[in-house]
Design a protein around this motif. Structure first.
Motif, PDB file in Angstrom:
ATOM      1  N   ILE A  27       0.843  -1.199   0.000  1.00 62.69           N
ATOM      2  CA  ILE A  27       0.000   0.000   0.000  1.00 62.69           C
ATOM      3  C   ILE A  27       0.880   1.252   0.000  1.00 62.69           C
ATOM      4  O   ILE A  27       0.627   2.205  -0.739  1.00 62.69           O
ATOM      5  N   LYS A  28       1.909   1.241   0.820  1.00 64.38           N
ATOM      6  CA  LYS A  28       2.839   2.377   0.886  1.00 64.38           C
ATOM      7  C   LYS A  28       3.450   2.643  -0.488  1.00 64.38           C
ATOM      8  O   LYS A  28       3.477   3.782  -0.958  1.00 64.38           O
ATOM      9  N   THR A  29       3.917   1.590  -1.150  1.00 59.80           N
ATOM     10  CA  THR A  29       4.533   1.726  -2.466  1.00 59.80           C
ATOM     11  C   THR A  29       3.534   2.261  -3.489  1.00 59.80           C
ATOM     12  O   THR A  29       3.846   3.172  -4.257  1.00 59.80           O
ATOM     13  N   VAL A  30       2.330   1.715  -3.477  1.00 63.07           N
ATOM     14  CA  VAL A  30       1.301   2.131  -4.431  1.00 63.07           C
ATOM     15  C   VAL A  30       0.921   3.591  -4.195  1.00 63.07           C
ATOM     16  O   VAL A  30       0.822   4.381  -5.145  1.00 63.07           O
ATOM     17  N   LEU A  31       0.723   3.983  -2.938  1.00 58.40           N
ATOM     18  CA  LEU A  31       0.330   5.363  -2.634  1.00 58.40           C
ATOM     19  C   LEU A  31       1.403   6.356  -3.061  1.00 58.40           C
ATOM     20  O   LEU A  31       1.100   7.391  -3.665  1.00 58.40           O
ATOM     21  N   ARG A  32       2.643   6.056  -2.747  1.00 58.23           N
ATOM     22  CA  ARG A  32       3.718   6.997  -3.081  1.00 58.23           C
ATOM     23  C   ARG A  32       3.885   7.141  -4.598  1.00 58.23           C
ATOM     24  O   ARG A  32       4.062   8.237  -5.110  1.00 58.23           O
ATOM     25  N   ARG A  33       3.812   6.026  -5.304  1.00 56.26           N
ATOM     26  CA  ARG A  33       3.953   6.101  -6.760  1.00 56.26           C
ATOM     27  C   ARG A  33       2.767   6.837  -7.382  1.00 56.26           C
ATOM     28  O   ARG A  33       2.942   7.674  -8.270  1.00 56.26           O
ATOM     29  N   ALA A  34       1.566   6.527  -6.935  1.00 52.54           N
ATOM     30  CA  ALA A  34       0.375   7.183  -7.474  1.00 52.54           C
ATOM     31  C   ALA A  34       0.390   8.681  -7.159  1.00 52.54           C
ATOM     32  O   ALA A  34      -0.082   9.488  -7.964  1.00 52.54           O
ATOM     33  N   CYS A  35       0.948   9.061  -6.019  1.00 59.16           N
ATOM     34  CA  CYS A  35       1.062  10.475  -5.662  1.00 59.16           C
ATOM     35  C   CYS A  35       1.996  11.185  -6.639  1.00 59.16           C
ATOM     36  O   CYS A  35       1.676  12.265  -7.139  1.00 59.16           O
ATOM     37  N   LEU A 116      -8.626   7.647  -3.185  1.00 61.62           N
ATOM     38  CA  LEU A 116      -8.849   6.871  -4.395  1.00 61.62           C
ATOM     39  C   LEU A 116      -7.539   6.810  -5.170  1.00 61.62           C
ATOM     40  O   LEU A 116      -6.885   7.831  -5.368  1.00 61.62           O
ATOM     41  N   VAL A 117      -7.183   5.617  -5.601  1.00 63.32           N
ATOM     42  CA  VAL A 117      -6.032   5.433  -6.478  1.00 63.32           C
ATOM     43  C   VAL A 117      -6.596   5.136  -7.865  1.00 63.32           C
ATOM     44  O   VAL A 117      -7.291   4.143  -8.056  1.00 63.32           O
ATOM     45  N   HIS A 118      -6.286   6.024  -8.807  1.00 64.42           N
ATOM     46  CA  HIS A 118      -6.787   5.884 -10.163  1.00 64.42           C
ATOM     47  C   HIS A 118      -5.944   4.880 -10.942  1.00 64.42           C
ATOM     48  O   HIS A 118      -4.805   4.608 -10.592  1.00 64.42           O
ATOM     49  N   PHE A 119      -6.511   4.381 -12.024  1.00 62.72           N
ATOM     50  CA  PHE A 119      -5.780   3.497 -12.919  1.00 62.72           C
ATOM     51  C   PHE A 119      -4.604   4.245 -13.521  1.00 62.72           C
ATOM     52  O   PHE A 119      -4.689   5.459 -13.736  1.00 62.72           O
ATOM     53  N   PRO A 120      -3.533   3.523 -13.840  1.00 65.38           N
ATOM     54  CA  PRO A 120      -2.438   4.172 -14.574  1.00 65.38           C
ATOM     55  C   PRO A 120      -2.952   4.672 -15.915  1.00 65.38           C
ATOM     56  O   PRO A 120      -3.885   4.110 -16.489  1.00 65.38           O
ATOM     57  N   TYR A 121      -2.342   5.739 -16.381  1.00 68.53           N
ATOM     58  CA  TYR A 121      -2.766   6.313 -17.654  1.00 68.53           C
ATOM     59  C   TYR A 121      -2.456   5.360 -18.794  1.00 68.53           C
ATOM     60  O   TYR A 121      -1.420   4.728 -18.821  1.00 68.53           O
ATOM     61  N   THR A 122      -3.410   5.260 -19.711  1.00 72.13           N
ATOM     62  CA  THR A 122      -3.253   4.390 -20.872  1.00 72.13           C
ATOM     63  C   THR A 122      -3.533   5.211 -22.130  1.00 72.13           C
ATOM     64  O   THR A 122      -3.944   6.366 -22.062  1.00 72.13           O
ATOM     65  N   ASP A 123      -3.368   4.597 -23.245  1.00 69.84           N
ATOM     66  CA  ASP A 123      -3.621   5.240 -24.521  1.00 69.84           C
ATOM     67  C   ASP A 123      -5.115   5.541 -24.644  1.00 69.84           C
ATOM     68  O   ASP A 123      -5.944   4.615 -24.667  1.00 69.84           O
ATOM     69  N   PRO A 124      -5.495   6.808 -24.727  1.00 71.86           N
ATOM     70  CA  PRO A 124      -6.930   7.132 -24.795  1.00 71.86           C
ATOM     71  C   PRO A 124      -7.579   6.752 -26.120  1.00 71.86           C
ATOM     72  O   PRO A 124      -8.793   6.782 -26.238  1.00 71.86           O
ATOM     73  N   PHE A 125      -6.772   6.361 -27.108  1.00 73.49           N
ATOM     74  CA  PHE A 125      -7.318   6.053 -28.421  1.00 73.49           C
ATOM     75  C   PHE A 125      -7.561   4.569 -28.641  1.00 73.49           C
ATOM     76  O   PHE A 125      -7.925   4.152 -29.729  1.00 73.49           O
ATOM     77  N   THR A 126      -7.351   3.754 -27.602  1.00 78.40           N
ATOM     78  CA  THR A 126      -7.629   2.331 -27.749  1.00 78.40           C
ATOM     79  C   THR A 126      -9.121   2.095 -27.598  1.00 78.40           C
ATOM     80  O   THR A 126      -9.812   2.806 -26.879  1.00 78.40           O
ATOM     81  N   ASP A 127      -9.608   1.078 -28.272  1.00 74.48           N
ATOM     82  CA  ASP A 127     -11.036   0.770 -28.235  1.00 74.48           C
ATOM     83  C   ASP A 127     -11.408  -0.121 -27.055  1.00 74.48           C
ATOM     84  O   ASP A 127     -12.577  -0.267 -26.743  1.00 74.48           O
ATOM     85  N   SER A 128     -10.430  -0.705 -26.426  1.00 70.95           N
ATOM     86  CA  SER A 128     -10.698  -1.680 -25.376  1.00 70.95           C
ATOM     87  C   SER A 128     -11.279  -1.012 -24.130  1.00 70.95           C
ATOM     88  O   SER A 128     -10.781   0.000 -23.663  1.00 70.95           O
ATOM     89  N   GLN A 129     -12.340  -1.590 -23.624  1.00 68.52           N
ATOM     90  CA  GLN A 129     -12.928  -1.127 -22.378  1.00 68.52           C
ATOM     91  C   GLN A 129     -12.355  -1.874 -21.176  1.00 68.52           C
ATOM     92  O   GLN A 129     -12.571  -1.505 -20.043  1.00 68.52           O
TER      93      GLN A 129
END
Length: 164
Positions: A27-35, A116-129
């Motif tokens: 959790i510590k690792t995830v929070l710091r990276r997401a921050c 809230l920890v958001h998803f990592p940013y991805t390519d906004p032009f992909t069709d995959s949901q």
């Protein structure tokens, strides 16, 4: 009030045999990276506002116990947790909002009862949901694994965060 409902969690490692770190360290690792990556929404009301517009944008919802006697905040947290569960957002209960605040020293907010920890940013032009789990960090995958193992329990375990 809530101390009686704390479920102890074994300090175990994840992802097979290789000893990595405890769930609190993940959790510590995830929070710091997401921050650093600006993928956090900090505070109960900002989290509710964010989810009202982006129900599929969060990966984790970390909540700390409400102070005893604060029934309004407790009720909001229960409703937020139910909403997250309904929308397949992993809910993780932690032992202290003060510890979350100290882990995120650079992030500024007055309310650390919910993050809230958001998803990592991805390519906004992909069709995959579908969310591609390969884009998650190892610590995020370990947290997903932990949440999947505890998904069906009526009482969520409270994770003890490291001091700093």
């Amino acid at each position: 009030m809530y101390k009686d409902s704390v479920v102890p969690v074994k300090m175990e490692t994840f992802s097979g045999v290789a000893a990595k770190c405890s769930i609190g360290q993940c959790i510590k690792t995830v929070l710091r990276r997401a921050c650093i990556e600006k993928r956090l929404t900090i505070g109960l009301l900002p989290a509710i506002q964010y989810l009202s517009k982006h129900s599929d944008g969060a990966l984790f919802c970390l909540t700390a116990e409400a102070p005893p006697g604060d029934s309004a905040t407790h009720m909001q947290e229960v409703l937020l947790q139910a909403y997250c569960t309904e929308n397949d957002i992993y809910v993780i209960k932690v032992d202290s909002q003060e510890k979350m605040k100290s882990l995120l020293g650079r992030c500024t907010s007055s309310d650390y009862s919910c993050i809230l920890v958001h998803f990592p940013y991805t390519d906004p032009f992909t069709d995959s949901q579908e969310i591609d789990l390969s884009i998650l960090t190892e610590a995020e995958r370990d947290l997903v694994e932990h949440c999947e193992e505890n998904w069906g329990y009526s009482q969520m375990p409270v994770i003890k965060l490291p001091e700093k």
